[in-house]
Design a protein around this motif. Structure first.
Motif, PDB file in Angstrom:
ATOM      1  N   THR A   1     -38.426  -5.217   3.358  1.00 45.25           N
ATOM      2  CA  THR A   1     -37.700  -5.938   4.387  1.00 45.25           C
ATOM      3  C   THR A   1     -38.340  -7.292   4.603  1.00 45.25           C
ATOM      4  N   ASP A   2     -37.624  -8.140   5.306  1.00 44.73           N
ATOM      5  CA  ASP A   2     -38.135  -9.456   5.640  1.00 44.73           C
ATOM      6  C   ASP A   2     -39.449  -9.335   6.409  1.00 44.73           C
ATOM      7  N   SER A   3     -39.532  -8.347   7.302  1.00 49.20           N
ATOM      8  CA  SER A   3     -40.759  -8.173   8.090  1.00 49.20           C
ATOM      9  C   SER A   3     -41.923  -7.694   7.218  1.00 49.20           C
ATOM     10  N   THR A   4     -41.637  -6.942   6.165  1.00 50.89           N
ATOM     11  CA  THR A   4     -42.694  -6.500   5.243  1.00 50.89           C
ATOM     12  C   THR A   4     -43.322  -7.708   4.564  1.00 50.89           C
ATOM     13  N   LEU A   5     -42.492  -8.604   4.063  1.00 44.42           N
ATOM     14  CA  LEU A   5     -42.979  -9.802   3.394  1.00 44.42           C
ATOM     15  C   LEU A   5     -43.751 -10.687   4.372  1.00 44.42           C
ATOM     16  N   LYS A   6     -43.208 -10.863   5.569  1.00 42.95           N
ATOM     17  CA  LYS A   6     -43.905 -11.663   6.586  1.00 42.95           C
ATOM     18  C   LYS A   6     -45.243 -11.040   6.946  1.00 42.95           C
ATOM     19  N   GLY A   7     -45.256  -9.717   7.092  1.00 44.08           N
ATOM     20  CA  GLY A   7     -46.496  -9.030   7.434  1.00 44.08           C
ATOM     21  C   GLY A   7     -47.551  -9.183   6.364  1.00 44.08           C
ATOM     22  N   LEU A   8     -47.154  -9.048   5.107  1.00 48.07           N
ATOM     23  CA  LEU A   8     -48.100  -9.207   4.008  1.00 48.07           C
ATOM     24  C   LEU A   8     -48.610 -10.640   3.937  1.00 48.07           C
ATOM     25  N   TYR A   9     -47.716 -11.609   4.142  1.00 51.21           N
ATOM     26  CA  TYR A   9     -48.121 -13.017   4.148  1.00 51.21           C
ATOM     27  C   TYR A   9     -49.174 -13.244   5.241  1.00 51.21           C
ATOM     28  N   GLU A  10     -48.953 -12.675   6.407  1.00 53.32           N
ATOM     29  CA  GLU A  10     -49.889 -12.840   7.518  1.00 53.32           C
ATOM     30  C   GLU A  10     -51.243 -12.202   7.210  1.00 53.32           C
ATOM     31  N   VAL A  11     -51.239 -11.046   6.541  1.00 52.63           N
ATOM     32  CA  VAL A  11     -52.497 -10.410   6.144  1.00 52.63           C
ATOM     33  C   VAL A  11     -53.266 -11.326   5.190  1.00 52.63           C
ATOM     34  N   VAL A  12     -52.558 -11.872   4.199  1.00 53.92           N
ATOM     35  CA  VAL A  12     -53.197 -12.768   3.223  1.00 53.92           C
ATOM     36  C   VAL A  12     -53.752 -14.005   3.936  1.00 53.92           C
ATOM     37  N   LYS A  13     -52.947 -14.581   4.802  1.00 52.05           N
ATOM     38  CA  LYS A  13     -53.368 -15.775   5.549  1.00 52.05           C
ATOM     39  C   LYS A  13     -54.584 -15.462   6.426  1.00 52.05           C
TER      40      LYS A  13
ATOM     41  N   LYS B   1     -39.097  -5.414 -20.536  1.00 52.37           N
ATOM     42  CA  LYS B   1     -38.750  -5.244 -21.948  1.00 52.37           C
ATOM     43  C   LYS B   1     -38.783  -3.773 -22.352  1.00 52.37           C
ATOM     44  N   ASN B   2     -39.701  -3.003 -21.747  1.00 51.73           N
ATOM     45  CA  ASN B   2     -39.833  -1.579 -22.046  1.00 51.73           C
ATOM     46  C   ASN B   2     -38.861  -0.716 -21.234  1.00 51.73           C
ATOM     47  N   HIS B   3     -38.054  -1.342 -20.407  1.00 52.20           N
ATOM     48  CA  HIS B   3     -37.079  -0.629 -19.565  1.00 52.20           C
ATOM     49  C   HIS B   3     -37.747   0.437 -18.698  1.00 52.20           C
ATOM     50  N   ASP B   4     -38.950   0.113 -18.221  1.00 53.41           N
ATOM     51  CA  ASP B   4     -39.708   1.023 -17.356  1.00 53.41           C
ATOM     52  C   ASP B   4     -39.583   0.510 -15.922  1.00 53.41           C
ATOM     53  N   ASN B   5     -38.566   0.984 -15.216  1.00 50.79           N
ATOM     54  CA  ASN B   5     -38.274   0.452 -13.897  1.00 50.79           C
ATOM     55  C   ASN B   5     -39.350   0.752 -12.865  1.00 50.79           C
ATOM     56  N   ASP B   6     -40.015   1.896 -12.974  1.00 50.33           N
ATOM     57  CA  ASP B   6     -41.109   2.181 -12.046  1.00 50.33           C
ATOM     58  C   ASP B   6     -42.241   1.173 -12.237  1.00 50.33           C
ATOM     59  N   GLU B   7     -42.614   0.958 -13.486  1.00 53.78           N
ATOM     60  CA  GLU B   7     -43.666  -0.011 -13.786  1.00 53.78           C
ATOM     61  C   GLU B   7     -43.209  -1.430 -13.433  1.00 53.78           C
ATOM     62  N   LEU B   8     -41.941  -1.732 -13.686  1.00 57.81           N
ATOM     63  CA  LEU B   8     -41.394  -3.045 -13.358  1.00 57.81           C
ATOM     64  C   LEU B   8     -41.502  -3.316 -11.859  1.00 57.81           C
ATOM     65  N   ALA B   9     -41.131  -2.347 -11.046  1.00 64.41           N
ATOM     66  CA  ALA B   9     -41.218  -2.513  -9.592  1.00 64.41           C
ATOM     67  C   ALA B   9     -42.666  -2.741  -9.162  1.00 64.41           C
ATOM     68  N   ASN B  10     -43.592  -1.982  -9.754  1.00 67.31           N
ATOM     69  CA  ASN B  10     -45.004  -2.161  -9.418  1.00 67.31           C
ATOM     70  C   ASN B  10     -45.525  -3.536  -9.826  1.00 67.31           C
ATOM     71  N   GLU B  11     -45.155  -3.980 -11.009  1.00 67.03           N
ATOM     72  CA  GLU B  11     -45.606  -5.297 -11.471  1.00 67.03           C
ATOM     73  C   GLU B  11     -44.978  -6.419 -10.651  1.00 67.03           C
ATOM     74  N   MET B  12     -43.738  -6.236 -10.228  1.00 69.08           N
ATOM     75  CA  MET B  12     -43.101  -7.225  -9.351  1.00 69.08           C
ATOM     76  C   MET B  12     -43.863  -7.327  -8.030  1.00 69.08           C
ATOM     77  N   CYS B  13     -44.267  -6.174  -7.495  1.00 64.96           N
ATOM     78  CA  CYS B  13     -45.054  -6.178  -6.256  1.00 64.96           C
ATOM     79  C   CYS B  13     -46.383  -6.893  -6.460  1.00 64.96           C
ATOM     80  N   ASP B  14     -47.041  -6.631  -7.591  1.00 65.97           N
ATOM     81  CA  ASP B  14     -48.298  -7.315  -7.886  1.00 65.97           C
ATOM     82  C   ASP B  14     -48.093  -8.820  -7.968  1.00 65.97           C
ATOM     83  N   LEU B  15     -47.024  -9.234  -8.628  1.00 59.25           N
ATOM     84  CA  LEU B  15     -46.743 -10.665  -8.760  1.00 59.25           C
ATOM     85  C   LEU B  15     -46.437 -11.288  -7.399  1.00 59.25           C
ATOM     86  N   ILE B  16     -45.635 -10.622  -6.589  1.00 61.58           N
ATOM     87  CA  ILE B  16     -45.317 -11.148  -5.259  1.00 61.58           C
ATOM     88  C   ILE B  16     -46.593 -11.310  -4.437  1.00 61.58           C
ATOM     89  N   TYR B  17     -47.455 -10.305  -4.476  1.00 61.81           N
ATOM     90  CA  TYR B  17     -48.719 -10.393  -3.739  1.00 61.81           C
ATOM     91  C   TYR B  17     -49.533 -11.610  -4.199  1.00 61.81           C
TER      92      TYR B  17
END
Length: 109
Positions: free
Chosen positions: A2-14, A53-69
Motif C-alpha cells: 500500500t501507499d502507507s507501506t512505501l511511505k513507512g519504509l521510506y521513513e525508516v530508511v530516512k 527471465k526464469n518466470h519465477d514469480n515468487d523470486e521476481l516479487a522478492n527481487e523487486m522488493c529488494d530493488l525498491i528498498y
C-alpha cells in the motif's frame, strides 16, 4: 504494497540516515556511500531481470522488493523525497491513454 507501506519504509530508511543504529544494514549502506548503494541497486536489478527471465514469480516479487528498498536508500542518500517521485508517477498516471506516435521507418527504401 500500500501507499502507507512505501511511505513507512521510506521513513525508516530516512530515520536510519538521521539516527544511525549499530548493526543496521541500512546504516551500513549509508556509511559505505553512494558507490555501494549504486552497486546494490545494480545487483538487485540484475537479479530481478534473471527472475523474470526464469518466470519465477515468487523470486521476481522478492527481487523487486529488494530493488525498491535499495532505491529508497538511494533516494534518501540523494535527497529525493518520496513525494517527488509519487508526484511524477501521478502525472504519468494521468497521461494514460495518450499514445506516443513512433517514427515509422520505410524498410523498402
Amino acid at each position: 504494497m500500500t501507499d502507507s507501506t512505501l511511505k513507512g519504509l521510506y521513513e525508516v530508511v530516512k530515520n536510519r540516515k538521521e539516527n544511525p543504529e549499530e548493526g543496521s544494514y541500512t546504516c551500513y549502506l549509508f556509511d559505505k556511500g553512494l558507490d555501494k548503494i549504486l552497486k546494490k541497486c545494480g545487483e538487485e536489478n540484475a537479479e530481478m531481470i534473471i527472475a523474470a527471465k526464469n518466470h519465477d514469480n515468487d523470486e521476481l516479487a522478492n527481487e523487486m522488493c529488494d530493488l525498491i528498498y535499495h532505491m529508497l536508500v538511494l533516494m534518501v542518500e540523494n535527497g529525493v523525497s518520496l513525494e517527488d517521485v509519487m508526484d511524477i508517477l501521478e502525472q504519468r498516471r494521468q497521461k494514460i491513454g495518450n499514445l506516443k506516435t513512433f517514427h515509422q521507418v520505410d524498410k523498402e527504401s
